[in-house]
Design an enzyme around this catalytic site. Structure first.
Site, mmCIF file in Angstrom:
data_model
loop_
_atom_site.group_PDB
_atom_site.id
_atom_site.type_symbol
_atom_site.label_atom_id
_atom_site.label_comp_id
_atom_site.label_asym_id
_atom_site.label_seq_id
_atom_site.Cartn_x
_atom_site.Cartn_y
_atom_site.Cartn_z
ATOM 1 N N LYS B 173 0.815 -1.294 0.168
ATOM 2 C CA LYS B 173 -0.115 -0.129 0.033
ATOM 3 C C LYS B 173 0.607 1.029 0.031
ATOM 4 O O LYS B 173 0.576 1.952 -0.999
ATOM 5 C CB LYS B 173 -0.664 -0.023 0.816
ATOM 6 C CG LYS B 173 -1.970 1.472 1.028
ATOM 7 C CD LYS B 173 -2.630 1.658 0.197
ATOM 8 C CE LYS B 173 -3.293 3.040 0.626
ATOM 9 N NZ LYS B 173 -4.294 3.185 1.520
ATOM 10 N N LYS B 241 0.851 12.237 5.531
ATOM 11 C CA LYS B 241 1.541 10.380 6.380
ATOM 12 C C LYS B 241 1.923 8.992 5.643
ATOM 13 O O LYS B 241 3.107 9.157 5.946
ATOM 14 C CB LYS B 241 0.140 10.213 6.780
ATOM 15 C CG LYS B 241 -0.022 8.591 8.234
ATOM 16 C CD LYS B 241 -0.954 8.806 8.517
ATOM 17 C CE LYS B 241 -1.601 7.844 7.318
ATOM 18 N NZ LYS B 241 -2.549 6.583 7.096
#
Lengths: 300, 300
Positions: B173, B241
């Protein structure tokens, strides 16, 4: 047979198949290349091979250029014995090469006093796109001349778009290529990180290709990485040149382009390691050499 | 009704629609969120709302997490009153959040002695993908537990792939998202340069979207740039992030990742200018503020 007489200068990897597609469509095409082998193949395909650029210019209403750099374009258009010296008023030069907006603008300005129109019309889609006549063509320059040339350009390309005034075709192509180059860099870096982290490179492709990360560049890169197929198609040399042109354009315009600058350096690093003549996915070897990992296949 | 009792912790932008899709498929779902509004909407959709994470853990055979950060995941799994304290042996935690490989590996290691299996299974596809159940799900951890959960994950996602051991879902991911982030940066920089050079941004899109530069990110970015639609979808905060997590992973692995590092800085710059809560294409405003150009629409 269509009645416009065409000329073609530069019959290489891109120019050769584009010229052949024009011949197949029924156009009379007069051509020249400094390489005798290319010129012979052009003649064998039904083109009229002549011994100089000047003879092409003298015999043609529209002359297409497919040349390696902006310097060669300048030489062929405005240098000694160049096209502006031999072409008649009312004729058109269509430059299919990738150069810089400034080269196109200078050439157009030099042509205008002689009644010659210079269009920049760089192409995207690579050798296969040239063979299949599926190129994307981005044109800049006089709108009436573009309208006259569009049906002919539609023989060699699938998408033919007028981007604006002189140089705007080149500007669009350079932006196209900087996005492609950044895509190659991101995909190579990502896959190197994936393999270093323990992921299988083919499984990763399967998992993410249909989502937001999916791109044409990923589809062109990953199968080649997995097979370690670094045979051209488009080379590191060409991409380094084109991203360098994009960087020049941004500097001229005083626009900071950190992504472009970094990607240019990465391609220059690959070139410095002797990878210039290989296909763009060879960029992966930078990361491989830094860390001793290998992404797919057997050792390059 | 399928007979596996499910739990769901985190019923926000992503978790809310994923939980609703499980309820629609006939599963009994017990859920909790610290936000009472979200919990109420979950109950209205047919979920069983309870007042704590521990009660979800006690009532469920498989507990799904959809939480904002790795720190929250650590807290919910192994913190005081966390799931490892209340779940029985043989049960499974499936973490749909995007965190880091290390978070998943630590959580799996903490769960194992209690007979609980922890899978990392982050999702890609955004809010719309969660609503439409078209997410791409990349899973890491025990293969037998994955096989047990796959039919349930297939209710909320279209592509469900086992990437390898614990943490490999997160690794995949993060690589997905760094490629997406680099794509946003390259497209924004390219379009800023295009407009500065005199090109029309919509015409450029038309000319290049079908070629090698084409990507899902371009299709998501350009229409929003042209309308100046910077409403989330995925935010600059989330991307900062995730790319930061990818950078941490590369540093842990001693792999130089110049593209990732630069793209992280660009997203941090957008965040520093107060753009954190806006959608990723708002990155364009960096270039706009540097040079006073504007790409599309009326002033943001």
């Amino acid at each position: 047979m269509p009645d416009t007489s065409l000329g073609f200068l530069g019959l290489g990897v891109m120019g050769g198949p584009m010229a052949r597609n024009l011949i197949k469509a029924g156009y009379a095409v007069t051509g020249f290349d400094t390489d005798r082998g290319r010129l012979g193949r052009f003649a064998a395909a039904g083109g009229k091979a002549v011994p100089s650029a000047a003879e092409v210019g003298g015999a043609s209403e529209i002359v297409f250029l497919s040349l390696p750099t902006g310097d060669v374009v300048r030489q062929v258009v405005t240098g000694e014995g160049g096209l502006t010296a031999v072409m008649r008023s009312g004729l058109v030069i269509v430059d299919l090469s990738t150069t810089e907006a400034k080269v196109a603008q200078d050439a157009a300005a030099a042509c205008a006093p002689r009644g010659i129109t210079f269009l920049d019309a760089p192409v995207s889609g690579g050798e296969q796109g040239a063979i299949d006549a599926t190129l994307s063509i981005m044109a800049g320059g006089d709108a009436a001349a573009f309208a006259r040339c569009k049906p002919i350009l539609s023989v060699i390309g699938r998408s033919v778009v007028h981007m604006g005034g002189s140089g705007m075709g080149q500007a669009a192509k350079l932006i196209n290529n900087l996005i492609v180059a950044a895509g190659f860099a991101a995909v190579c870096e990502g896959w190197a990180l994936a393999v270093k982290a323990g992921l299988d490179p083919a499984t990763l492709h399967e998992a993410i290709k249909g989502g937001w990360a999916g791109s044409r560049v990923m589809e062109e890169t990953i199968p080649r990485l997995l097979k370690r197929d670094f045979v051209p198609g488009g080379t590191v040399d060409i991409m380094t040149k084109d991203v360098g042109y994009a960087l020049n354009m941004a500097r001229t315009l005083d626009l900071p382009v950190p992504v472009t600058a970094l990607v240019h350096e990465l391609f220059r690093m690959a070139k410095a390691q002797g990878k210039g003549p290989k296909a763009q996915p060879v960029l992966i070897t930078l990361w491989e050499e830094w860390t001793g990992i290998q992404v797919g296949g057997s050792k390059a």
